[in-house]
Design a protein around this motif. Structure first.
Motif, PDB file in Angstrom:
ATOM      1  N   GLU A 166       0.829  -1.198   0.000  1.00 52.80           N
ATOM      2  CA  GLU A 166       0.000   0.000   0.000  1.00 52.80           C
ATOM      3  C   GLU A 166       0.870   1.258   0.000  1.00 52.80           C
ATOM      4  O   GLU A 166       2.009   1.243   0.460  1.00 52.80           O
ATOM      5  CB  GLU A 166      -0.898   0.022   1.251  1.00 52.80           C
ATOM      6  N   PRO A 167       0.329   2.378  -0.508  1.00 53.85           N
ATOM      7  CA  PRO A 167       1.069   3.639  -0.400  1.00 53.85           C
ATOM      8  C   PRO A 167       1.204   4.031   1.070  1.00 53.85           C
ATOM      9  O   PRO A 167       0.304   3.790   1.878  1.00 53.85           O
ATOM     10  CB  PRO A 167       0.201   4.626  -1.182  1.00 53.85           C
ATOM     11  N   TYR A 168       2.320   4.641   1.407  1.00 55.61           N
ATOM     12  CA  TYR A 168       2.547   4.979   2.807  1.00 55.61           C
ATOM     13  C   TYR A 168       3.251   6.324   2.938  1.00 55.61           C
ATOM     14  O   TYR A 168       3.888   6.819   1.995  1.00 55.61           O
ATOM     15  CB  TYR A 168       3.355   3.890   3.520  1.00 55.61           C
ATOM     16  N   ALA A 169       3.107   6.901   4.130  1.00 60.53           N
ATOM     17  CA  ALA A 169       3.809   8.122   4.499  1.00 60.53           C
ATOM     18  C   ALA A 169       4.731   7.815   5.664  1.00 60.53           C
ATOM     19  O   ALA A 169       4.363   7.073   6.582  1.00 60.53           O
ATOM     20  CB  ALA A 169       2.821   9.219   4.891  1.00 60.53           C
ATOM     21  N   GLN A 190      -3.026  10.675  11.845  1.00 61.69           N
ATOM     22  CA  GLN A 190      -4.417  10.227  11.806  1.00 61.69           C
ATOM     23  C   GLN A 190      -5.139  10.775  10.580  1.00 61.69           C
ATOM     24  O   GLN A 190      -5.912  10.057   9.924  1.00 61.69           O
ATOM     25  CB  GLN A 190      -5.123  10.663  13.086  1.00 61.69           C
ATOM     26  N   ALA A 191      -4.870  12.031  10.240  1.00 66.69           N
ATOM     27  CA  ALA A 191      -5.515  12.620   9.062  1.00 66.69           C
ATOM     28  C   ALA A 191      -5.022  11.966   7.775  1.00 66.69           C
ATOM     29  O   ALA A 191      -5.813  11.706   6.852  1.00 66.69           O
ATOM     30  CB  ALA A 191      -5.251  14.128   9.036  1.00 66.69           C
ATOM     31  N   LEU A 196      -3.477   6.569   3.458  1.00 65.95           N
ATOM     32  CA  LEU A 196      -2.051   6.261   3.516  1.00 65.95           C
ATOM     33  C   LEU A 196      -1.741   5.425   4.754  1.00 65.95           C
ATOM     34  O   LEU A 196      -2.173   5.740   5.864  1.00 65.95           O
ATOM     35  CB  LEU A 196      -1.224   7.550   3.572  1.00 65.95           C
ATOM     36  N   HIS A 197      -0.999   4.354   4.551  1.00 66.76           N
ATOM     37  CA  HIS A 197      -0.449   3.636   5.694  1.00 66.76           C
ATOM     38  C   HIS A 197       0.666   4.498   6.296  1.00 66.76           C
ATOM     39  O   HIS A 197       1.271   5.324   5.597  1.00 66.76           O
ATOM     40  CB  HIS A 197       0.109   2.286   5.243  1.00 66.76           C
ATOM     41  N   PRO A 251      -3.604   2.337  11.875  1.00 69.44           N
ATOM     42  CA  PRO A 251      -2.649   1.301  11.466  1.00 69.44           C
ATOM     43  C   PRO A 251      -1.304   1.902  11.065  1.00 69.44           C
ATOM     44  O   PRO A 251      -1.244   2.899  10.342  1.00 69.44           O
ATOM     45  CB  PRO A 251      -3.342   0.649  10.260  1.00 69.44           C
ATOM     46  N   HIS A 252      -0.242   1.305  11.552  1.00 68.39           N
ATOM     47  CA  HIS A 252       1.089   1.819  11.220  1.00 68.39           C
ATOM     48  C   HIS A 252       2.132   0.729  11.406  1.00 68.39           C
ATOM     49  O   HIS A 252       1.881  -0.293  12.049  1.00 68.39           O
ATOM     50  CB  HIS A 252       1.433   3.031  12.093  1.00 68.39           C
ATOM     51  N   THR A 253       3.301   0.974  10.852  1.00 65.50           N
ATOM     52  CA  THR A 253       4.453   0.082  10.981  1.00 65.50           C
ATOM     53  C   THR A 253       5.580   0.867  11.630  1.00 65.50           C
ATOM     54  O   THR A 253       5.963   1.927  11.131  1.00 65.50           O
ATOM     55  CB  THR A 253       4.906  -0.442   9.604  1.00 65.50           C
ATOM     56  N   ASN A 254       6.107   0.357  12.729  1.00 67.30           N
ATOM     57  CA  ASN A 254       7.170   1.046  13.462  1.00 67.30           C
ATOM     58  C   ASN A 254       8.516   0.437  13.079  1.00 67.30           C
ATOM     59  O   ASN A 254       8.830  -0.698  13.457  1.00 67.30           O
ATOM     60  CB  ASN A 254       6.934   0.918  14.966  1.00 67.30           C
TER      61      ASN A 254
END
Length: 448
Positions: free
Chosen positions: A262-265, A288-289, A295-296, A319-322
């Motif tokens: 997925e696209p992510y920031a 959150q916005a 965007l993931h 949802p996020h990846t650390n």
């Protein structure tokens, strides 16, 4: 010892360093007088004497500016005849990336030269990555008056002895205004030396030194130094070479996460100094916005920032990846290159985004926005509130960071929205071809 608080010749000629015989000079920077003076102290004595003679002949007050030349100018520099160049820039990631256009110009001007970088220990990885511009890395042990790392007397003695034995054709001082670093570079014993000098400061060759001006982008300041001595500019753009193993490592890190497909920031809430960090709560609101826009979120940072990023992770509620503490320079570069957007403090991550041409929103607090801004203003947006104390060199803001309070999450999110709308094709941009593995490169030397 050198304290870096006054002009270079004042540090030497007015008592900050003992001027005298070799044993006394050695004692002045921490060597026991009972030890045999190292070879490099002969060079130190010569530099100290030159500074003392220059100061006396100019009859300078402690804050005087240079009105004439301390020594006769040397001949014009012929870059193509140079064979051994050493560059001093013992700084951190963002600072090093801002020097890449200058390194690129040096390489083009002196294609036959062996270019050595003297830098902080971490920069061995940087030098290896930029092998087309840097042939060798030598760890700089620090110098009295330079704040980036403590100076160990034994290590400094060994370093200067080794560097002088190399008999470099040119030493390039790319380490700030030169108040202290010009003295350090003069001790390298190169045939020629170039750099910047502060008003009233010591410099050995007026034909090779420029007055330091605080205003203007750091990228252009570094590039101007080498072009003023005859090297042709090769563009102002930053770059960060990425290799096959960088992409392979990124694939492993992202396996099983939404960021894989997925696209992510990327959200980068850390910075070396507390005064440069926008609050984690505000980063969370922006995140959150962005998540609501589809965007993931990927969180980045160094191992020392794990607590801060962990706090941001707990605040997000999306949802996020650390990946904090899990990326090296190459993996971080690949991660950013594939991102749709970076939201970051004004720190090294901003320059990684610029080097990989990834759209970014940079929150500026106490730093000098004009000095550190990305040059591509279409792709990179700086968000800041006017504050009379900027730029500030305070690691912790004595006023409670009002500049952070005045930058709202809504303002940062609006900048991100506008940027993404302009860069809509960026989300589906194909991954660039990987460079060959670094393991195939020859001639790499990292000297500890």
């Amino acid at each position: 010892m050198f304290d870096g608080r006054g002009p270079g010749h004042e540090c030497l000629a007015r008592g900050s360093v003992i001027i005298g015989d070799a044993a006394a000079i050695g004692a002045g920077i921490g060597f026991a007088t009972s030890r045999k003076p190292p070879v490099w102290l002969e060079r130190f004595s010569a530099v100290a004497s030159a500074c003392r003679i220059y100061s006396a002949s100019m009859n300078l007050s402690p804050h005087a500016s240079l009105a004439s030349e301390p020594v006769a100018a040397g001949p014009p520099l012929d870059w193509r005849r140079l064979r051994r160049i050493i560059v001093l820039r013992a700084l951190y990631l963002g600072d090093m990336l801002c020097a890449v256009p200058a390194l690129r110009a040096m390489r083009r001007a002196a294609p036959a030269a062996r270019i050595t970088l003297a830098g902080l220990p971490w920069a061995c990885e940087f030098a290896a990555r930029f092998r087309k511009y840097i042939d060798e890395f030598i760890e700089f042990p620090g110098f009295p008056g330079l704040s980036e790392q403590p100076c160990a007397a034994d290590a400094l003695s060994a370093f200067l002895t080794a560097v002088q034995q190399r008999k470099f054709d040119l030493a390039v001082q790319l380490h700030g205004s030169g108040i202290t670093s010009n003295v350090a570079v003069a001790l390298f014993g190169a045939a020629r030396t170039t750099g910047y000098y502060a008003p009233g400061g010591y410099f050995p060759d007026p034909s090779m030194f420029l007055p330091y001006r605080a205003e203007g982008p750091e990228i252009r300041r570094n590039l101007l130094l080498v072009t003023a001595t005859g090297a042709a500019p090769q563009g102002e753009h930053l770059e960060l070479p990425l290799y096959r193993e960088d992409w392979n490592r990124l694939e492993q890190l992202l396996a099983g996460t939404p960021a894989r497909t997925e696209p992510y920031a990327c959200l980068h809430a850390g910075a070396k100094w507390e005064s440069r960090r926008w609050p984690a709560e505000k980063f969370a609101a922006v995140g959150q916005a962005l998540a609501a826009d589809g965007l993931h979120l990927v969180l980045t940072g160094s191992q020392s920032e794990e607590a801060l990023v962990g706090r941001l992770s707990g605040l997000l509620g999306a949802p996020h990846t650390n990946l904090c503490g899990r990326t090296d320079l190459g993996t971080l570069g690949a991660l950013v290159r594939r991102a749709s957007l970076v939201v970051t403090n004004d720190t090294g991550m901003s320059h990684v985004a610029a080097a990989t041409r990834t759209p970014s929103v940079v929150v500026v607090l106490g730093s000098d926005a004009d000095r550190w801004r990305p040059l591509d203003v279409r792709r990179h947006r700086m968000v800041l509130a006017e504050c009379p104390c900027r730029p500030s060199a305070a690691p912790r803001c004595p006023y409670g960071t009002p500049c952070a309070d005045r930058v709202s999450p809504l303002t940062v999110y609006a900048a991100a929205q506008g940027l993404l709308a302009e860069m809509v094709n960026r989300r589906t941009a194909p991954r660039p071809p990987a460079l060959p593995s670094r393991r195939s490169a020859g001639g790499r030397v990292c000297v500890g």
